[in-house]
Scaffold this motif. Structure first.
Motif, mmCIF file in Angstrom:
data_model
loop_
_atom_site.group_PDB
_atom_site.id
_atom_site.type_symbol
_atom_site.label_atom_id
_atom_site.label_comp_id
_atom_site.label_asym_id
_atom_site.label_seq_id
_atom_site.Cartn_x
_atom_site.Cartn_y
_atom_site.Cartn_z
ATOM 1 N N ALA B 132 0.835 -1.213 0.000
ATOM 2 C CA ALA B 132 0.000 0.000 0.000
ATOM 3 C C ALA B 132 0.868 1.260 0.000
ATOM 4 O O ALA B 132 0.605 2.210 -0.729
ATOM 5 C CB ALA B 132 -0.923 -0.006 1.215
ATOM 6 N N LEU B 133 1.932 1.255 0.796
ATOM 7 C CA LEU B 133 2.770 2.452 0.901
ATOM 8 C C LEU B 133 3.652 2.654 -0.324
ATOM 9 O O LEU B 133 4.189 3.742 -0.532
ATOM 10 C CB LEU B 133 3.641 2.390 2.165
ATOM 11 C CG LEU B 133 2.893 2.408 3.502
ATOM 12 C CD1 LEU B 133 3.881 2.342 4.668
ATOM 13 C CD2 LEU B 133 2.021 3.650 3.630
ATOM 14 N N SER B 134 3.789 1.614 -1.137
ATOM 15 C CA SER B 134 4.632 1.761 -2.324
ATOM 16 C C SER B 134 3.998 2.706 -3.339
ATOM 17 O O SER B 134 4.598 3.018 -4.354
ATOM 18 C CB SER B 134 4.923 0.406 -2.966
ATOM 19 O OG SER B 134 3.763 -0.112 -3.587
ATOM 20 N N VAL C 98 -4.607 -10.471 -10.098
ATOM 21 C CA VAL C 98 -4.295 -9.481 -11.130
ATOM 22 C C VAL C 98 -4.521 -8.069 -10.594
ATOM 23 O O VAL C 98 -3.688 -7.177 -10.783
ATOM 24 C CB VAL C 98 -5.137 -9.745 -12.389
ATOM 25 C CG1 VAL C 98 -4.984 -8.606 -13.384
ATOM 26 C CG2 VAL C 98 -4.721 -11.067 -13.025
ATOM 27 N N ARG C 99 -5.605 -7.880 -9.893
ATOM 28 C CA ARG C 99 -5.904 -6.560 -9.340
ATOM 29 C C ARG C 99 -4.748 -6.074 -8.472
ATOM 30 O O ARG C 99 -4.376 -4.905 -8.501
ATOM 31 C CB ARG C 99 -7.181 -6.621 -8.505
ATOM 32 C CG ARG C 99 -7.533 -5.297 -7.879
ATOM 33 C CD ARG C 99 -8.533 -5.497 -6.756
ATOM 34 N NE ARG C 99 -7.919 -6.112 -5.598
ATOM 35 C CZ ARG C 99 -8.218 -5.797 -4.340
ATOM 36 N NH1 ARG C 99 -9.132 -4.880 -4.107
ATOM 37 N NH2 ARG C 99 -7.636 -6.403 -3.343
ATOM 38 N N GLY C 100 -4.170 -6.983 -7.700
ATOM 39 C CA GLY C 100 -3.079 -6.607 -6.809
ATOM 40 C C GLY C 100 -1.839 -6.123 -7.547
ATOM 41 O O GLY C 100 -0.964 -5.510 -6.957
ATOM 42 N N GLN C 101 -1.761 -6.420 -8.834
ATOM 43 C CA GLN C 101 -0.593 -6.007 -9.623
ATOM 44 C C GLN C 101 -0.820 -4.660 -10.305
ATOM 45 O O GLN C 101 0.086 -4.138 -10.948
ATOM 46 C CB GLN C 101 -0.304 -7.054 -10.712
ATOM 47 C CG GLN C 101 0.039 -8.423 -10.167
ATOM 48 C CD GLN C 101 1.364 -8.434 -9.444
ATOM 49 O OE1 GLN C 101 2.310 -7.794 -9.871
ATOM 50 N NE2 GLN C 101 1.437 -9.133 -8.329
ATOM 51 N N ILE C 102 -2.044 -4.137 -10.227
ATOM 52 C CA ILE C 102 -2.335 -2.921 -10.975
ATOM 53 C C ILE C 102 -1.957 -1.690 -10.176
ATOM 54 O O ILE C 102 -2.563 -1.399 -9.141
ATOM 55 C CB ILE C 102 -3.833 -2.880 -11.350
ATOM 56 C CG1 ILE C 102 -4.111 -4.009 -12.326
ATOM 57 C CG2 ILE C 102 -4.206 -1.536 -11.961
ATOM 58 C CD1 ILE C 102 -5.542 -4.202 -12.626
ATOM 59 N N ALA C 103 -0.955 -1.013 -10.633
ATOM 60 C CA ALA C 103 -0.555 0.276 -10.073
ATOM 61 C C ALA C 103 -0.578 0.229 -8.552
ATOM 62 O O ALA C 103 -0.008 -0.665 -7.937
ATOM 63 C CB ALA C 103 -1.425 1.392 -10.620
ATOM 64 N N HIS C 104 -1.257 1.205 -7.955
ATOM 65 C CA HIS C 104 -1.231 1.361 -6.506
ATOM 66 C C HIS C 104 -2.632 1.624 -5.977
ATOM 67 O O HIS C 104 -3.520 2.016 -6.726
ATOM 68 C CB HIS C 104 -0.334 2.541 -6.140
ATOM 69 C CG HIS C 104 1.087 2.336 -6.537
ATOM 70 N ND1 HIS C 104 1.924 1.481 -5.884
ATOM 71 C CD2 HIS C 104 1.812 2.857 -7.558
ATOM 72 C CE1 HIS C 104 3.113 1.489 -6.459
ATOM 73 N NE2 HIS C 104 3.076 2.320 -7.483
#
Lengths: 782, 163, 285
Positions: B132-134, C98-104
């Motif tokens: 999250a902090l990244s 996949v969602r976890g890999q998208i940007a921030h």
């Protein structure tokens, strides 16, 4: 006795060990407003009726400037004026501070390009409009006609013409001592390397900003958004605009990171000042991020061809280095400083009987370069430590052992090298280099780790470790002054000629002041970066503030203390020697109960109308200056353990230790913060960050998506070992600067560790170490 | 383009602010220039650095990637809304106590991101916290103390909540 | 870095949105949903729409439902909405990965799935997913509705079959069989950045051999696509590291990468092998 401390001041040396507040990791006094959103950064400064300046920048890397047509832009809504070079013809180019190297003057940057465009991003014209959005709209309408010229992007290529009669090598920085030729002839072995460091820079989170206003009622020109070198910048702005310095005031608000690049004098600073004077309205300029990447100083790009002569035991006999310093398109305010530092600091911590260096200071068609945290040292530590690893490999020695054999011994301190840098002789003031090396190896568990890594390699992992030793420099003189005053309410104010770039200057100076004075550090108001509050100052750079301004603070606070005790002694009818100050109250030093008096009361008794003060300068206040002709040299060692992903070439740092002796830590928590943050920037330069250009000189790293600053996900756990084994004899506090040691040796340590993981000594020859290169090295290619 | 001006009311930290802006004005600029809330900082204006992170209806968003016109009717929270009556809240205190800031420029963005994390997932795993902090860049601290501060605030709030 | 001027429109209904777009598309009007790619491009002034049709207030556009074997994703479904438990079964688990890999996080709360597809960045995870699974794109304009198959939707670097007056009103993803195993792997130099190579593998294991393999690659060529030769090689064979290496080598031979750098092809092989290994439940090579 070396210089720095006068015999008189030597009586006041701060004893070793933690004091009441010095040496303790107390909370910062800066944090409240920053946490509440009440900071005042450059973009937060606004004045009624202000105009916004937008810079039109060159889009070609090298071209003859034919014509700038601003007619369409002038008719755009909200536009008040558009200026080109003709409108600022009377403003001279921006000068440089380091005057030692002659012949650089013709290479200085004009505030707006005159007949040549020399890098993409060079200011060509400026638009003044009533709104930042409309200023940007109008800037797009300025038409720049130019004829392309061949670009020069490689500083190792033969110099080309800069202007008629001038080539692109304004100077060569040469330093030499000892019998270099003889040493190479007598050498057991000669080790030769070709190494390069990529172009990257400080890139603070806050971009630059400059807000000028002219107050005709008092004939004062104000510049806000300044940092780092207020007094020099004031003097130069005044000179370049033909005003007396006392009619120009620079103000420093909060600064969103300095790192060397912020607070230098840039074209935009002069342009807003000139416009405020001429247009009689406040002028605000805030750099945007894309501009920042092409306009603010770059740094680091060097190419070294280095040779070492060694004896059979791996001891250095001589080093001969030729390097090419890519300065970019113009000489900026630092002159040849980075090349000079590289040449002077390259020998680092090692005994070196003979040395010769030629630093080719060369201009190219890229953004001008200057200092960035550990300037000249990040580069040369990489070069020198690569050399030590190569020597170890050549002679079949352990990399630690080869360093041990060459480190200057504690007994040799102070160690004078027949070299100079920044106009000072290099005298390593104090240190126990091998002692720190041993501490660091033990803390890291170096020997046990080697076994562990061997086992993991046997199981197929690609893992390795490396180390790099460094010597930093800090406390550049020649002077700094501090004035401390206590008002009639007992409030303490400390006015310093130093600047703050977010590193915790206020807290550190307040701690030193409080230690000497016997007051609560959190109630000391620290004023910095304001030319209207103190006449002179040398600012915040070169890790100088804690040493120089810290020492001046110490002496000023002791002077105020002495005055307070004397007056209190009269009031309490006790000899001052029997008194002390605790929590702002003057009382008996022996702890016995008895009469006491507050500092507020003492200050009231020292007011201008007090009968006792007749014939004396009133006020409980003192100003003291600290001078130093020599720098204090912190030192340390970085140890890295990492693994490589064979599929992608990506490097993951598993463990890292920075051991750094800084003489004395005024606030260990802030020192750790400096080291850890410095490491993060070193990590960027070692693995991620690079300003890349295409063959036409178009910059390819102009957004945060292309210029990769490490995030938390790339940061390893960094262990920090702060040592205080070798206090500096040059100042009463024993301190050395702590700002740059975390950055200095990161590239060097990673290079060694990547070599080790690859099992290919000498494989890494350039920074940053990119996954694509590592992947090629894994395949066996160079 | 006066015909393209929009009269809006933004709800910022629970207070209504009536402003008149062009459609192209970003929420970040509106907060800073039209509403005087300069605690939200701009570090890149292209959505990478996170310095302008604010909460919109409780979710962290980049204020540089929203137009002010799009924020009408939404509850916006900024760093100025964290301290109550001048007293730092637990997250702000944790930042000070853990030396989680140096220059302070990225701090408002990290505080708002941290606020969102504490409100939605106070028991967040270390791995998820790093992920999250990244999203935000800091150039001074090396990040470790920022993560430590958010963890400390979560602990302090759960202790206060339990007490 | 302030955007150029534009006119702003905020329709409340789909009909209103389509009508506005029909009128404004010829004048370089564009749809804005999450804006997480469009607004940076506007800040850099490389995108300069004269009108923005903001669909964030359109009723019903945030629909997300599984019906008749398809996951139906409306134009306002944010990346973050495809979170834990939003969709059941192997597809749901894949979407979470996949969602976890998208940007921030702050991008995922605002950016939309359909917006990423319409933007068609070759490195987009959703584009890879859509291409690999064989998604269907329902697009509408005042002229009517049409359905575009995945292999026809992506037309090259940041180019799609969408006409300027059309809105991608729904993405349909086929629900995966309960027997499906999935593996996703991407490489970027820094957390959350666009991938330099990304691969998605979906397969079933029947009696120890691979059945119904789907293998997709993103970020390497100008658009994501299925790697049919490699799929053919995998079908009917028992999973092994050697097989996956062979599949990656086969795939590499047919690639036309966006740049000349052989490193990108190396990365392609690596992510393919890792995605396949993940799908087969084997350790990452």
């Amino acid at each position: 006795m070396m210089d720095g401390i006068t015999p008189e001041a030597a009586r006041h040396i701060l004893p070793a060990g933690p004091g009441k507040v010095v040496g303790r990791g107390v909370a910062r006094i800066e944090d409240g407003p920053l946490l509440r959103g009440e900071g005042r950064f450059a973009a937060d400064v606004n004045f009624p009726r202000q105009l916004h300046m937008r810079v039109v920048r060159a889009e070609l890397a090298h071209a003859r400037l034919l014509r700038v047509d601003a007619s369409a832009a002038r008719t755009m809504p909200g536009v008040v004026a558009v200026w080109t070079a003709e409108d600022v013809a009377e403003i001279p180019p921006i000068p440089f501070r380091a005057t030692k190297v002659r012949g650089l003057e013709p290479y200085c940057q004009p505030v707006l390009a005159r007949d040549r465009l020399r890098y993409v991003g060079e200011p060509v014209a400026v638009v003044f409009a009533d709104d930042a959005y409309r200023a940007e709209d109008a800037a797009e309408m300025v038409v720049v006609e130019a004829e392309e010229l061949p670009v020069l992007l490689d500083a190792t290529a033969p110099p080309a013409e800069f202007a008629p009669g001038l080539d692109t090598e304004p100077t060569v920085v040469r330093k030499e001592y000892g019998e270099v030729g003889a040493a190479f002839r007598a050498a057991h072995a000669v080790v030769e390397l070709e190494l390069s460091v990529g172009r990257h820079s400080g890139v603070p989170l806050e971009t630059r900003g400059a807000i000028a206003r002219y107050d005709a009622s008092s004939d004062v020109l104000e510049l806000h958004g300044t940092a780092k070198k207020q007094h020099w910048n004031r003097d130069e702005i005044a000179r370049l605009l033909g005003r007396p310095p006392n009619g120009v005031h620079l103000f420093e608000g909060h600064v969103g990171g300095g790192f060397g690049v912020r607070g230098e004098l840039y074209p935009e600073d002069l342009l807003v000042c000139a416009a405020a004077l001429r247009l009689r309205r406040p002028i605000k300029w805030i750099e945007d991020r894309r501009e920042h990447f092409v306009a603010t100083n770059h740094s680091r790009e060097q190419h070294h061809r280095i040779r070492a002569a060694v004896d059979a035991e791996g001891r250095l006999l001589a080093i001969d280095d030729a390097f090419f310093h890519d300065q970019g398109a113009y000489v900026r305010t630092h002159g040849a400083r980075v090349a000079d530092l590289a040449a002077g600091m390259l020998p680092g911590p090692y005994r070196l009987p003979a040395y010769r260096v030629a630093g080719h200071f060369r201009l190219t068609n890229k953004t001008p370069a200057a200092t960035y945290r550990a300037p000249g040292r990040f580069e040369t530590t990489f070069v020198r430590e690569r050399l030590m690893d190569a020597i170890a490999h050549r002679l079949g020695l352990d990399p630690v052992e080869v360093r041990r054999r060459n480190l200057v011994a504690a007994a040799e301190m102070p160690f004078a090298r027949p070299l100079d840098t920044l106009g000072t002789d290099i005298i390593l003031d104090s240190g126990d280099y091998e002692g720190l090396l041993d501490k660091a190896l033990a803390r890291f568990g170096w020997d046990a780790m080697q076994e562990e890594l061997a086992a993991r390699r046997a199981a197929g992992e690609c893992v390795g470790a490396g180390l790099a030793f460094f010597v930093e420099k800090s406390g550049l003189g020649p002077s700094d002054g501090v004035r401390i005053s206590i008002d009639a309410t007992g409030a303490v104010e400390l006015v310093s000629g130093a600047a703050s770039v977010g590193q915790g200057v206020e807290t550190v100076l307040a701690q030193i002041c409080a230690e000497a004075l016997g007051v609560d550090y959190a109630r000391v108001r620290v004023v910095h970066g304001r030319t209207d509050r103190i006449e002179f100052g040398n600012g915040a750079h070169a890790s100088r503030v804690t040493v120089m301004s810290g020492s001046a603070t110490w002496e000023a606070a002791l002077a105020v203390r002495e005055m307070a005790l004397e007056t209190a002694g009269t009031l309490l009818q006790l000899p001052p020697s029997e008194l002390t100050i605790a929590e702002g109250v003057v009382c008996r030093a022996d702890g016995a109960t008895g009469p006491s008096v507050t500092l507020a009361e003492v200050a009231r008794r020292m007011g201008p109308n007090a009968p006792e003060m007749r014939g004396r300068t009133p006020g409980l206040t003192a100003e003291r200056w600290f001078w130093s002709d020599h720098m204090a040299y912190p030192y340390g060692v970085h140890l890295a353990q990492l693994r490589i992903d064979r599929g992608t070439g990506a490097v993951t740092v598993e463990r890292y230790l920075v051991a750094n002796d800084i003489g004395r830590a005024i606030n260990p928590v802030l020192v750790e913060g400096q080291i850890r943050g410095g490491f993060a920037q070193g990590l960027g330069g070692a693995l991620f960050e690079e300003f890349r250009y295409d063959p036409q000189g178009q910059p390819l790293s102009t957004t945060f998506a292309d210029y990769l600053i490490p995030t938390i996900a790339e940061m390893p756990v960094v262990d920090v070992l702060i040592a205080e084994d070798a206090p500096s004899p040059l100042n009463p506090l024993g301190v050395k600067g702590a700002g740059e040691g975390g950055t200095n040796a990161v590239g060097a340590a990673f290079a060694a560790a990547v070599d080790d993981a690859l099992r290919r000594p000498g494989a890494v020859t350039s920074l940053p170490i990119l996954p694509a290169q590592v992947r090629r090295m894994l395949d066996g290619a160079a | 383009m006066s015909d393209a001006m929009h009269d809006l009311t933004l709800t910022l930290n629970g207070q209504a602010h009536a402003i008149r802006v062009e459609a192209r004005r970003t929420l970040a600029d509106a907060l800073r220039e039209d509403c005087g809330l300069t605690g939200t900082h701009l570090g890149c204006e292209h959505g990478v650095c996170g310095a302008c992170t604010v909460l919109m209806d409780g979710q962290p968003v980049r204020a540089c990637l929203l137009f002010a016109v799009q924020a009408e009717g939404r509850a916006i929270r900024t760093v100025e809304g964290l301290a109550k009556g001048g007293a730092l809240n637990p997250l702000q205190r944790a930042f000070a106590e853990n030396h989680a800031l140096q220059c302070g420029y990225c701090t408002p963005g990290f505080l708002m991101l941290g606020t969102a994390i504490l409100e939605t997932d106070p028991g967040i795993s270390d791995e998820a916290l790093v992920e999250a902090l990244s999203s935000n860049l800091c150039r001074c601290t090396g990040y470790a103390n920022i993560a430590r501060a958010i963890r400390a605030a979560a602990d302090a709030m759960s202790t206060e909540g339990a007490a | 870095m302030k955007p150029a001027p534009f006119r702003y429109h905020a329709p409340r209904t789909e009909a209103e949105a389509l009508s506005l777009l029909a009128e404004l598309a010829p004048e370089e009007g564009r749809v804005i949903a999450g804006g997480q790619s469009l607004v940076p491009a506007m800040a850099l002034r490389v995108a300069r729409p004269s009108h923005l049709v903001d669909i964030n207030n359109v009723a019903g556009f945030d629909r997300l439902a599984v019906e008749d074997g398809w996951l139906r994703v409306g134009p306002l479904v944010r990346h973050a909405a495809l979170g834990e438990g939003a969709v059941p079964g192997p597809l749901g688990r894949l979407l979470e990965v996949v969602r976890g890999q998208i940007a921030h996080l702050p991008i995922r709360t605002r950016g939309t799935v359909c917006g990423s597809l319409a933007n068609a960045d070759p490195a987009s995870e959703w584009c890879l997913l859509a291409a690999t699974l064989g998604a269907r794109f329902h697009v509408r304009s005042l002229r009517g509705e049409r359905v575009i198959e995945a292999d026809a939707f992506f037309g090259g670097f940041m180019t799609t079959a969408l006409a300027p007056d059309e809105i991608l009103v729904e993405l349909r993803l086929p629900v995966l069989s309960d027997a499906a195993h999935t593996g996703f792997h991407e490489f970027s130099r820094r957390a959350g950045d666009f991938a330099q190579a990304a691969a998605l593998a979906v397969l079933e294991l029947r009696e120890g051999v691979i059945a119904a393999p789907r293998l997709g690659l993103g970020a390497v060529e100008d658009r994501p696509r299925r790697l049919l030769e490699a799929e053919a090689l995998l079908a009917g064979r028992a999973p092994s590291e050697a097989l996956f290496r062979e599949a990656a080598t086969t795939a590499r031979a047919g690639l036309v990468p966006v740049d000349e750098d052989p490193y990108r092809l190396d990365l392609a092989e690596t992510v393919i092998r890792r995605a396949l290994s993940a799908a087969a439940g084997m350790p990452a090579p």
